[in-house]
Design a protein around this motif. Sequence first.
Motif, PDB file in Angstrom:
ATOM      1  N   THR A 251      30.044  26.217  46.878  1.00 11.58           N
ATOM      2  CA  THR A 251      31.186  26.115  47.790  1.00 11.58           C
ATOM      3  C   THR A 251      32.436  26.493  47.012  1.00 11.58           C
ATOM      4  N   VAL A 252      33.169  27.454  47.553  1.00  9.48           N
ATOM      5  CA  VAL A 252      34.422  27.868  46.922  1.00  9.48           C
ATOM      6  C   VAL A 252      35.566  27.414  47.830  1.00  9.48           C
TER       7      VAL A 252
ATOM      8  N   ARG B 122      36.902  26.347  42.628  1.00  3.91           N
ATOM      9  CA  ARG B 122      38.152  26.730  43.291  1.00  3.91           C
ATOM     10  C   ARG B 122      38.286  28.246  43.299  1.00  3.91           C
ATOM     11  N   THR B 123      39.015  28.740  44.261  1.00  4.48           N
ATOM     12  CA  THR B 123      39.310  30.169  44.351  1.00  4.48           C
ATOM     13  C   THR B 123      39.924  30.659  43.054  1.00  4.48           C
ATOM     14  N   GLY B 124      39.404  31.804  42.570  1.00  2.00           N
ATOM     15  CA  GLY B 124      39.914  32.389  41.350  1.00  2.00           C
ATOM     16  C   GLY B 124      39.184  31.979  40.085  1.00  2.00           C
ATOM     17  N   GLU B 125      38.385  30.931  40.162  1.00  2.69           N
ATOM     18  CA  GLU B 125      37.629  30.500  38.979  1.00  2.69           C
ATOM     19  C   GLU B 125      36.524  31.483  38.658  1.00  2.69           C
ATOM     20  N   LYS B 126      36.143  31.532  37.397  1.00  2.00           N
ATOM     21  CA  LYS B 126      34.982  32.301  36.978  1.00  2.00           C
ATOM     22  C   LYS B 126      33.772  31.370  37.057  1.00  2.00           C
TER      23      LYS B 126
ATOM     24  N   GLU C  44      29.356  43.759  45.137  1.00  3.37           N
ATOM     25  CA  GLU C  44      30.801  43.658  44.941  1.00  3.37           C
ATOM     26  C   GLU C  44      31.220  42.216  44.682  1.00  3.37           C
ATOM     27  N   GLY C  45      31.994  42.020  43.640  1.00  3.02           N
ATOM     28  CA  GLY C  45      32.490  40.693  43.289  1.00  3.02           C
ATOM     29  C   GLY C  45      31.567  39.921  42.369  1.00  3.02           C
ATOM     30  N   TYR C  46      30.449  40.540  41.998  1.00  4.08           N
ATOM     31  CA  TYR C  46      29.451  39.892  41.140  1.00  4.08           C
ATOM     32  C   TYR C  46      29.124  40.773  39.938  1.00  4.08           C
ATOM     33  N   SER C  47      28.690  40.140  38.878  1.00  2.00           N
ATOM     34  CA  SER C  47      28.087  40.853  37.755  1.00  2.00           C
ATOM     35  C   SER C  47      26.923  40.012  37.257  1.00  2.00           C
ATOM     36  N   VAL C  48      26.100  40.586  36.404  1.00  2.80           N
ATOM     37  CA  VAL C  48      24.927  39.877  35.899  1.00  2.80           C
ATOM     38  C   VAL C  48      24.767  40.135  34.406  1.00  2.80           C
ATOM     39  N   SER C  49      23.950  39.278  33.823  1.00  2.00           N
ATOM     40  CA  SER C  49      23.653  39.418  32.402  1.00  2.00           C
ATOM     41  C   SER C  49      22.211  39.022  32.160  1.00  2.00           C
TER      42      SER C  49
ATOM     43  N   GLU D 198      33.257  36.806  38.923  1.00  2.00           N
ATOM     44  CA  GLU D 198      34.397  36.979  38.026  1.00  2.00           C
ATOM     45  C   GLU D 198      35.620  36.199  38.500  1.00  2.00           C
ATOM     46  N   SER D 199      35.845  36.198  39.792  1.00  2.00           N
ATOM     47  CA  SER D 199      36.975  35.473  40.374  1.00  2.00           C
ATOM     48  C   SER D 199      36.527  34.999  41.761  1.00  2.00           C
ATOM     49  N   ALA D 200      36.072  33.766  41.822  1.00  2.00           N
ATOM     50  CA  ALA D 200      35.437  33.277  43.040  1.00  2.00           C
ATOM     51  C   ALA D 200      36.385  33.336  44.232  1.00  2.00           C
ATOM     52  N   SER D 201      35.819  33.693  45.375  1.00  2.00           N
ATOM     53  CA  SER D 201      36.589  33.713  46.613  1.00  2.00           C
ATOM     54  C   SER D 201      35.835  32.909  47.676  1.00  2.00           C
ATOM     55  N   THR D 202      36.545  32.501  48.715  1.00  2.00           N
ATOM     56  CA  THR D 202      35.926  31.639  49.726  1.00  2.00           C
ATOM     57  C   THR D 202      34.768  32.343  50.432  1.00  2.00           C
ATOM     58  N   ASN D 203      34.811  33.665  50.525  1.00  2.00           N
ATOM     59  CA  ASN D 203      33.702  34.361  51.192  1.00  2.00           C
ATOM     60  C   ASN D 203      32.449  34.464  50.319  1.00  2.00           C
ATOM     61  N   GLN D 204      32.516  33.900  49.135  1.00  2.00           N
ATOM     62  CA  GLN D 204      31.335  33.814  48.290  1.00  2.00           C
ATOM     63  C   GLN D 204      30.665  32.439  48.396  1.00  2.00           C
ATOM     64  N   THR D 205      31.187  31.603  49.262  1.00  2.00           N
ATOM     65  CA  THR D 205      30.501  30.352  49.577  1.00  2.00           C
ATOM     66  C   THR D 205      29.170  30.688  50.224  1.00  2.00           C
ATOM     67  N   SER D 206      28.085  30.213  49.616  1.00  2.00           N
ATOM     68  CA  SER D 206      26.761  30.616  50.076  1.00  2.00           C
ATOM     69  C   SER D 206      25.695  29.868  49.294  1.00  2.00           C
TER      70      SER D 206
END
Lengths: 114, 114
Positions: free
Chosen positions: A112-113, A14-18, A62-67, A79-87
């Motif tokens: 899918t977000v 869902r939108t906003g989830e980590k 942008e909108g991503y980080s890694v470890s 960090e905070s999923a958004s619909t445009n990160q559906t991929s």
Amino acid sequence: DVKVTQSSRYLVKRTGEKVFLECVQDMDHENMFWYRQDPGLGLRLIYFSYDVKMKEKGDIPEGYSVSREKKERFSLILESASTNQTSMYLCASSLGAGQGYEQYFGPGTRLTVT
Amino acid sequence: AQSVSQHNHHVILSEAASLELGCNYSYGGTVNLFWYVQYPGQHLQLLLKYFSGDPLVKGIKGFEAEFIKSKFSFNLRKPSVQWSDTAEYFCAVFYNTNAGKSTFGDGTTLTVKP
């Protein structure tokens, strides 16, 4: 054979989830990569890592980080999923300098977000 | 910025037709060149690669590619395609100044009609 595995083939969030996407390679490769694949846009590099705890931004960080705490494991974090990160997210690994940087890919995670 | 251009986004051929997919890259000095293929439902895999030496390289499944340095090109060819060659094809270029990462083209979808 080199094997690159990804923790999930399909993920719905869902939108906003980590969101955590995990990738593991079993060939002691120095380099690891995260891409997203979208129709008509090819593969776009999000982040890559050339050593443990080392990372560099790719083309669309942008909108991503890694470890990368261990050599074999490379995690992508939304960090905070958004619909445009559906991929489709692809992880890859490669050998280092002098060995051509041929990349080995995992099967991908379709996120899918909603 | 370094870039890779694939001329055709979608190619449709009949079985036994000859194939040539174009790939051009921006100038960047010494390069390593790759073609990757993604069959439907499968992960990306290496088709062939060029590091040095003979500019005509042969890969799996009857594919070959020719590196023409003066034209900054690395076109993929197959004399006679099969239905099983239906896939998406990506050209990738590793620039030796790029600290381990490759730049990918946008991909070409090949559909072979039986």
